[in-house]
Design a protein around this motif. Sequence first.
Motif, PDB file in Angstrom:
ATOM      1  N   THR A 109       2.073  44.026  58.923  1.00  0.00           N
ATOM      2  CA  THR A 109       0.968  44.994  58.621  1.00  0.00           C
ATOM      3  C   THR A 109       0.195  43.748  57.713  1.00  0.00           C
ATOM      4  N   THR A 110      -1.063  43.679  58.044  1.00  0.00           N
ATOM      5  CA  THR A 110      -2.169  43.104  57.213  1.00  0.00           C
ATOM      6  C   THR A 110      -3.025  43.795  56.561  1.00  0.00           C
ATOM      7  N   ALA A 111      -3.243  43.579  55.395  1.00  0.00           N
ATOM      8  CA  ALA A 111      -4.279  44.250  54.567  1.00  0.00           C
ATOM      9  C   ALA A 111      -5.342  43.384  54.172  1.00  0.00           C
ATOM     10  N   THR A 112      -6.565  44.034  53.975  1.00  0.00           N
ATOM     11  CA  THR A 112      -7.718  43.210  53.954  1.00  0.00           C
ATOM     12  C   THR A 112      -8.627  43.941  52.585  1.00  0.00           C
ATOM     13  N   VAL A 113      -8.650  43.021  51.601  1.00  0.00           N
ATOM     14  CA  VAL A 113      -9.527  43.700  50.269  1.00  0.00           C
ATOM     15  C   VAL A 113     -10.708  42.791  50.215  1.00  0.00           C
TER      16      VAL A 113
END
Length: 132
Positions: free
Chosen positions: A102-106
């Motif tokens: 799971t890759t999160a981008t902020v």
Amino acid sequence: MKRPLERLLKRLPRLPRLARRLRDDRGVSMLEFAGFLPILLLIGMAAIQLGLIGYGINQAGSAARAAARAASQGDDGTAAGQAAVSGWLDPNVSAPEGADLTTATVTVQVPAVIPLLPSVTVERHATMPTDD
């Protein structure tokens, strides 16, 4: 003839006082400070801007890790990422859950302190293994 010579002799003690007054440097330091003050203000504002950018990078990284961790465990990663950031930064969080990772981008907009300069966009990513 004696009178013009007497007048000249009476004026001679005044000449050094006038010459001293012309060479007096009172007030020069105030003028130097007034000329240098805009440069000092600009340096101070640039230091504040760099501090805000560093703070934005730190906040975006923390939010990306929180969002990736929550999304990898099946929770709402977007809400976790937004809760991890100061509200005035107004983060844009994207945390889609993947099959293995799971890759999160902020993305965070850091406002500009110095006039005529654009705001700075900071983007951070974090990847966590997806729990099964």
